[in-house]
Structure formats: structure tokens, C-alpha cells
Write an enzyme that holds these catalytic residues in place. Structure first.
Site, PDB file in Angstrom:
ATOM      1  N   CYS A   1       1.018  -1.154   0.010  1.00 46.90           N
ATOM      2  CA  CYS A   1      -0.045  -0.179   0.085  1.00 46.90           C
ATOM      3  C   CYS A   1       1.055   1.200   0.021  1.00 46.90           C
ATOM      4  O   CYS A   1       1.986   1.029  -0.181  1.00 46.90           O
ATOM      5  CB  CYS A   1      -0.953  -0.007   1.133  1.00 46.90           C
ATOM      6  SG  CYS A   1      -0.179  -0.014   2.634  1.00 46.90           S
ATOM      7  N   THR A   2       0.382   2.223   0.194  1.00 46.80           N
ATOM      8  CA  THR A   2       1.388   3.547  -0.121  1.00 46.80           C
ATOM      9  C   THR A   2       2.396   3.657   1.285  1.00 46.80           C
ATOM     10  O   THR A   2       3.474   3.898   0.704  1.00 46.80           O
ATOM     11  CB  THR A   2       0.348   4.927   0.490  1.00 46.80           C
ATOM     12  OG1 THR A   2      -0.922   4.646  -0.667  1.00 46.80           O
ATOM     13  CG2 THR A   2       0.975   6.015   0.259  1.00 46.80           C
TER      14      THR A   2
END
Length: 135
Positions: free
Chosen positions: A93-94
Site C-alpha cells: 500500500c502507500t
């Protein structure tokens, strides 16, 4: 017995450091976060599937080259996940926080080789690995 009494602090230190090494090894075997380099190794050598658990808008803004997008909230029963639960899953994810939670969730669902990338897309980018954007 006299040796133990006279050297109790050395013994405590040795047992403590051994315990910490064992704990660290157990954490890794239970699917702790891996580096970007280790993720690439898993993808190339063990045919791991790269899954980005970001929301679709975040995924479109930029994601690791070749990643599948399965948002965190849609992991249960997602058709994009491999049916072979023995395949390694590399989750991203980020920042890596959601991916770590997703990895734990997927391990409970039977994907025993689910791991997250430490630092997420940011670490991937800093390692100079390819990023792509969706149209």
C-alpha cells in the site's frame, strides 16, 4: 553452582540476547514485513503475486509495476487473489500499514505466505523499482 552464582549477570545477558534473536526469527517466520529487495526476489524466484491493497484512486495515482489492485475492504473472497494458497503473496500500500494488516488477515484465511513490503510504495520508489500509473 558457584560459577552460576558468581556469573549470574553474564548468564542473564546471554539468555536475554538469545531470546531476542529467537523472537526476531519467529517474527520473520510469521510473515513480518520484508524489504523491497526481498519482495523482488520473491516475485522473480518464487512466483509471488504482488497485490496492492490501496483504494482504486490511490492505485491509479501510482503503483508497483505489475501489481494487482484488491482494496483492503474487498480482500475476503476476492477473485483477483490466487486460488493456490501456497503461492507467496506480497502485499503493498502507500505506507505499508494497511498491507501489514492485510497480510495478517490473509494468513488467517489460509494464505500462509502472505507478507507486506516494509515502507510500502514509498520504499519501493526509493529503491528505484518501477512504478506505473493507471489511465
Amino acid at each position: 553452582m558457584k560459577f552460576i552464582i558468581e556469573n549470574i549477570w553474564l548468564i542473564v545477558l546471554a539468555v536475554g540476547s538469545g531470546g531476542l534473536l529467537l523472537w526476531q526469527t519467529l517474527q520473520k517466520s510469521q510473515g513480518g514485513a520484508i524489504s523491497s529487495a526481498e519482495a523482488v526476489r520473491l516475485i522473480n524466484r518464487e512466483k509471488a503475486v504482488l497485490v496492492d491493497v490501496s483504494e482504486p484512486a490511490e492505485f491509479a495515482a501510482g503503483h508497483a509495476n505489475g501489481a494487482r489492485n484488491v482494496p483492503m475492504g474487498k480482500l475476503d473472497g476476492a477473485k483477483e487473489l490466487p486460488s493456490n494458497k501456497a503461492l507467496p503473496l506480497v502485499l503493498m500500500c502507500t505506507t505499508g500499514a494497511r498491507a501489514a494488516r492485510a497480510a495478517a488477515q490473509l494468513r488467517k484465511a489460509g494464505h500462509e505466505k502472505a507478507v507486506s513490503v516494509a515502507g510500502g510504495l514509498k520504499a519501493w520508489r526509493e529503491a528505484g523499482l518501477p512504478i506505473e500509473k493507471s489511465a
